[in-house]
Design an enzyme around this catalytic site. Structure first.
Site, PDB file in Angstrom:
ATOM      1  CB  SER A 106      -3.445  -2.222   6.102  1.00  0.00           C
ATOM      2  OG  SER A 106      -3.799  -3.229   5.422  1.00  0.00           O
ATOM      3  CG  HIS A 131      -8.031  -3.055   7.084  1.00  0.00           C
ATOM      4  ND1 HIS A 131      -8.344  -2.186   6.412  1.00  0.00           N
ATOM      5  CD2 HIS A 131      -7.139  -3.701   6.713  1.00  0.00           C
ATOM      6  CE1 HIS A 131      -7.469  -1.961   5.575  1.00  0.00           C
ATOM      7  NE2 HIS A 131      -6.639  -2.803   5.498  1.00  0.00           N
TER       8      HIS A 131
END
Length: 202
Positions: A106, A131
């Site tokens: 992330s 993501h």
């Protein structure tokens, strides 16, 4: 995890250095900071971001022409906190070399890719994951709508930066980050998130 938190757990080794004037004790992170090494370990939040930003600015003031190394082992976290680190990395004069050891997921992966081009690395068994940002919108319908618009803007901004940092088309970044997209260190190299996998010091 901050140095203070790890100290409270009794987990921070102390380095004793001898000099002509006697002994001096450093916690291991302070000693490594003297070698221009910064650690980003654990979740990215306001506290860890403030520590990393302060260390980046301090090392720039010490020597604006010498590289800084940022070692990352992070599951990600706050977008605003991560962007404060990203912006500082771009703002300061020294190149910031990034190295993933463990996982950069992330916002951790975003900061890994934010290192100076040609100086972004990962150890062989590291994992990298990208993501889309997640949100926990609450409140009245209008509040949720405002927060949803903001998170969509953030997603486009992050995708655009990742496309620029990796050389991937924006559409591919959008598609791949729709869900958790895990990569090995080698795959992250092919994707353009890092420049090289390193197994040993040169």
């Amino acid at each position: 995890m901050s140095a203070l938190e790890t100290q409270n757990l009794g987990m921070v080794p102390v380095v004793i250095e001898q000099s002509g004037r006697g002994e001096r004790a450093y916690d291991i992170y302070s000693r490594l900071l003297r070698e221009r090494v910064i650690f980003l370990v654990g979740p990215v939040n306001d506290q860890t971001a403030n520590l990393v930003v302060a260390q980046l600015l301090f090392l720039e003031s010490e020597n604006p022409d010498k590289d800084i190394s940022l070692y990352i082992n992070s599951p990600g976290g706050s977008v605003s906190a991560g962007l404060s680190i990203f912006d500082t990395m771009q703002f300061i004069k020294p190149d910031v070399s990034t190295l993933c050891m463990g996982i950069a997921a992330s916002m951790g992966a975003f900061l890994l890719a934010a290192g100076a081009k040609g100086k972004r690395f990962a150890l062989p068994n590291s994992r990298v994951m990208i993501h889309q940002p997640s949100g926990g919108a609450q409140g009245q319908a209008t509040d949720i709508e405002i927060q949803a618009r903001e998170i969509l803007k953030l997603r486009e901004s992050l995708n655009g930066i990742l496309a620029e940092r990796t050389g991937q088309p924006l559409e591919k970044i959008r598609a791949d980050s729709e869900r958790d997209y895990f990569m090995s260190a080698e795959e992250a190299t092919g994707y353009g998130l890092i420049d090289k996998v390193i197994a040993q010091r040169a």
